[in-house]
Write a protein that holds these residues in place. Structure first.
Motif, short mmCIF file in Angstrom:
data_model
loop_
_atom_site.label_atom_id
_atom_site.label_comp_id
_atom_site.label_asym_id
_atom_site.label_seq_id
_atom_site.Cartn_x
_atom_site.Cartn_y
_atom_site.Cartn_z
N ASN A 39 64.69 42.50 68.56
CA ASN A 39 64.54 41.24 67.83
C ASN A 39 63.14 40.64 67.99
OD1 ASN A 39 67.16 41.52 66.98
ND2 ASN A 39 67.97 39.85 68.21
N LEU A 40 62.46 40.96 69.08
CA LEU A 40 61.13 40.40 69.33
C LEU A 40 60.00 41.22 68.72
CD1 LEU A 40 61.59 39.35 73.08
CD2 LEU A 40 61.61 37.87 71.05
N GLN A 52 64.68 41.26 59.36
CA GLN A 52 65.38 39.98 59.51
C GLN A 52 66.89 40.15 59.33
OE1 GLN A 52 63.94 37.13 60.63
NE2 GLN A 52 66.10 36.56 60.86
N GLN A 53 67.28 41.01 58.41
CA GLN A 53 68.72 41.28 58.25
C GLN A 53 69.31 41.85 59.53
OE1 GLN A 53 69.86 43.49 54.70
NE2 GLN A 53 68.07 42.67 53.62
N LEU A 54 68.58 42.79 60.15
CA LEU A 54 69.05 43.37 61.41
C LEU A 54 69.04 42.33 62.53
CD1 LEU A 54 67.39 46.89 61.26
CD2 LEU A 54 69.84 46.38 61.25
N VAL A 55 68.03 41.50 62.58
CA VAL A 55 67.97 40.45 63.61
C VAL A 55 69.16 39.50 63.46
CG1 VAL A 55 66.67 38.40 64.35
CG2 VAL A 55 65.48 40.57 64.00
N ASP A 56 69.48 39.14 62.22
CA ASP A 56 70.62 38.24 61.99
C ASP A 56 71.93 38.87 62.47
OD1 ASP A 56 68.86 36.41 60.88
OD2 ASP A 56 69.37 36.94 58.80
N LEU A 62 75.05 39.84 69.74
CA LEU A 62 74.74 39.26 71.06
C LEU A 62 75.73 38.17 71.43
CD1 LEU A 62 70.84 39.01 71.10
CD2 LEU A 62 72.28 40.44 72.56
N ASP A 63 76.08 37.33 70.46
CA ASP A 63 77.08 36.29 70.73
C ASP A 63 78.41 36.91 71.12
OD1 ASP A 63 75.28 34.26 70.19
OD2 ASP A 63 75.99 33.96 68.11
N GLU A 64 78.80 37.97 70.42
CA GLU A 64 80.07 38.63 70.73
C GLU A 64 80.03 39.29 72.11
OE1 GLU A 64 80.58 41.17 67.35
OE2 GLU A 64 81.23 39.50 66.07
N ILE A 65 78.91 39.90 72.46
CA ILE A 65 78.78 40.51 73.79
C ILE A 65 78.87 39.42 74.86
CG2 ILE A 65 77.19 41.69 75.37
CD1 ILE A 65 76.22 43.33 72.93
#
Length: 103
Positions: A39-40, A52-56, A62-65
C-alpha cells in the motif's frame, strides 16, 4: 484400553490443530505486513487507478485480519465468521484482470 486409544487420538488431533492454528497466524501476520508494504509503494501514473483499487481492497482485508487476530493470536471463532476468504478471492480476481490486460 479403548478409551486410552481415543484419548491419544484426541491429543494427536489437538497437537495438529494447534500447529495449523500457529501456521495460519503466522501467514496472516506475514500477509498483513506485505499488504502494508504494498500500500505504501509509489507507482507510475498509468498504474495509479489499478494500484488504488488494490489498496482499497487491501484496507478491507487488513480490517478483517485485525478483527480475527487479537494480540497476535488467531481467534478461530471470529475467523469462521469473517469474510477474509471472499475478500482474498476478490483481490485475486482483480489481480488476474489486471494481468490479463497485458496478455
Amino acid at each position: 484400553m479403548f478409551y486410552k486409544s481415543v484419548l491419544k487420538q484426541y491429543q494427536t488431533i489437538q497437537v495438529f490443530s494447534n500447529y495449523a492454528k500457529k501456521e495460519l497466524e503466522k501467514q496472516l501476520l506475514t500477509l498483513q505486513t506485505q499488504i502494508e508494504q504494498f500500500n505504501l509503494q509509489s507507482v507510475p501514473a498509468f498504474a495509479k487507478d489499478f494500484h488504488q483499487q488494490l489498496v482499497d481492497k487491501n484496507k478491507i482485508l487488513l480490517d478483517e485480519i485485525n478483527q480475527v487476530v487479537e494480540n497476535g493470536h488467531l481467534a478461530l471463532d471470529k475467523l469462521q465468521n469473517s469474510q477474509i476468504l471472499a475478500t482474498i478471492n476478490g483481490i485475486s480476481g482483480l489481480i488476474n484482470r489486471i494481468s490479463n490486460l497485458g496478455a
